[in-house]
Motif scaffolding. Sequence first.
Motif, PDB file in Angstrom:
ATOM      1  N   ARG A 121       1.024  -1.093   0.100  1.00  0.00           N
ATOM      2  CA  ARG A 121       0.173   0.053   0.209  1.00  0.00           C
ATOM      3  C   ARG A 121       0.810   1.673   0.406  1.00  0.00           C
ATOM      4  N   HIS A 122       2.151   0.974   0.189  1.00  0.00           N
ATOM      5  CA  HIS A 122       3.979   2.308   0.454  1.00  0.00           C
ATOM      6  C   HIS A 122       3.608   2.189  -0.668  1.00  0.00           C
ATOM      7  N   GLY A 123       3.550   0.970  -2.434  1.00  0.00           N
ATOM      8  CA  GLY A 123       4.148   1.787  -3.694  1.00  0.00           C
ATOM      9  C   GLY A 123       4.710   0.717  -3.913  1.00  0.00           C
ATOM     10  N   VAL A 124       5.822   0.242  -4.776  1.00  0.00           N
ATOM     11  CA  VAL A 124       6.454  -0.531  -5.430  1.00  0.00           C
ATOM     12  C   VAL A 124       7.721  -0.782  -4.854  1.00  0.00           C
ATOM     13  N   ARG A 125       8.485  -1.660  -4.538  1.00  0.00           N
ATOM     14  CA  ARG A 125       9.706  -1.632  -4.051  1.00  0.00           C
ATOM     15  C   ARG A 125      10.221  -2.604  -4.165  1.00  0.00           C
ATOM     16  N   THR A 126      12.005  -3.021  -4.562  1.00  0.00           N
ATOM     17  CA  THR A 126      12.270  -3.801  -5.217  1.00  0.00           C
ATOM     18  C   THR A 126      13.067  -4.420  -3.750  1.00  0.00           C
ATOM     19  N   ARG A 127      12.798  -5.788  -3.087  1.00  0.00           N
ATOM     20  CA  ARG A 127      13.366  -5.950  -2.042  1.00  0.00           C
ATOM     21  C   ARG A 127      13.505  -7.786  -2.058  1.00  0.00           C
ATOM     22  N   VAL A 128      13.852  -8.061  -0.700  1.00  0.00           N
ATOM     23  CA  VAL A 128      13.745  -9.585  -1.234  1.00  0.00           C
ATOM     24  C   VAL A 128      12.506 -10.427  -0.884  1.00  0.00           C
ATOM     25  N   ARG A 163       8.281  -8.822 -13.126  1.00  0.00           N
ATOM     26  CA  ARG A 163       6.768  -9.273 -12.815  1.00  0.00           C
ATOM     27  C   ARG A 163       6.483  -8.494 -11.190  1.00  0.00           C
ATOM     28  N   ILE A 164       5.557  -7.784 -10.639  1.00  0.00           N
ATOM     29  CA  ILE A 164       5.392  -7.589  -9.386  1.00  0.00           C
ATOM     30  C   ILE A 164       4.698  -8.245  -8.843  1.00  0.00           C
ATOM     31  N   TYR A 165       4.905  -8.114  -7.074  1.00  0.00           N
ATOM     32  CA  TYR A 165       4.368  -9.872  -6.912  1.00  0.00           C
ATOM     33  C   TYR A 165       3.634  -8.685  -5.565  1.00  0.00           C
ATOM     34  N   ARG A 166       2.762  -9.488  -4.551  1.00  0.00           N
ATOM     35  CA  ARG A 166       2.052  -8.396  -3.864  1.00  0.00           C
ATOM     36  C   ARG A 166       1.442 -10.116  -3.576  1.00  0.00           C
ATOM     37  N   ARG A 167       1.416 -10.184  -1.483  1.00  0.00           N
ATOM     38  CA  ARG A 167       1.272 -11.039  -0.956  1.00  0.00           C
ATOM     39  C   ARG A 167       0.008 -11.831  -1.321  1.00  0.00           C
ATOM     40  N   ALA A 168      -0.668 -13.199  -1.305  1.00  0.00           N
ATOM     41  CA  ALA A 168      -1.957 -13.226  -1.297  1.00  0.00           C
ATOM     42  C   ALA A 168      -3.104 -13.247  -0.788  1.00  0.00           C
ATOM     43  N   SER A 169      -2.178 -13.404   0.750  1.00  0.00           N
ATOM     44  CA  SER A 169      -3.251 -13.230   1.996  1.00  0.00           C
ATOM     45  C   SER A 169      -3.799 -12.216   2.601  1.00  0.00           C
ATOM     46  N   GLY A 170      -3.253 -10.801   1.199  1.00  0.00           N
ATOM     47  CA  GLY A 170      -3.659  -9.803   1.924  1.00  0.00           C
ATOM     48  C   GLY A 170      -3.547  -8.458   3.198  1.00  0.00           C
ATOM     49  N   GLY A 171      -3.068  -9.726   4.149  1.00  0.00           N
ATOM     50  CA  GLY A 171      -2.190  -9.188   5.031  1.00  0.00           C
ATOM     51  C   GLY A 171      -0.669  -8.794   4.811  1.00  0.00           C
ATOM     52  N   GLU A 172      -0.602  -7.037   6.065  1.00  0.00           N
ATOM     53  CA  GLU A 172       0.856  -6.125   5.016  1.00  0.00           C
ATOM     54  C   GLU A 172       1.568  -6.624   6.242  1.00  0.00           C
ATOM     55  N   ASP A 173       2.994  -7.473   5.576  1.00  0.00           N
ATOM     56  CA  ASP A 173       3.979  -7.893   6.315  1.00  0.00           C
ATOM     57  C   ASP A 173       5.594  -7.175   6.264  1.00  0.00           C
ATOM     58  N   ASP A 174       4.897  -5.402   5.851  1.00  0.00           N
ATOM     59  CA  ASP A 174       5.419  -4.835   6.348  1.00  0.00           C
ATOM     60  C   ASP A 174       6.674  -4.118   6.560  1.00  0.00           C
ATOM     61  N   LEU A 175       8.129  -4.639   6.719  1.00  0.00           N
ATOM     62  CA  LEU A 175       8.943  -4.167   7.998  1.00  0.00           C
ATOM     63  C   LEU A 175       9.529  -3.263   7.850  1.00  0.00           C
ATOM     64  N   GLY A 176       9.616  -2.695   6.799  1.00  0.00           N
ATOM     65  CA  GLY A 176      10.808  -0.863   6.226  1.00  0.00           C
ATOM     66  C   GLY A 176       9.432   0.112   5.618  1.00  0.00           C
TER      67      GLY A 176
END
Length: 66
Positions: free
Chosen positions: A29-36, A53-66
């Motif tokens: 929800r904060h945008g598109v970022r390159t990460r592991v 390719r763009i990935y997003r979590r299938a569960s819809g949960g936000e595990d954004d640590l950064g």
Amino acid sequence: MSVQMSGDATYEWQPCSILFPRIGTMLSRHGVRTRVILPGHYLVRRSRTLGGRIYRRASGGEDDLG
């Protein structure tokens, strides 16, 4: 006159399972970022502007640590 619908599913969200960590473009929800991208279940689609390719979590949960 016939109207052609784009039948290309490349740009639609598709389920994907990642088995090994990789570097990728993650959408949050904060945008598109390159990460592991850690192993797990994701939705993936091809980017119209970036071409990758763009990935997003299938569960819809936000595990954004950064």
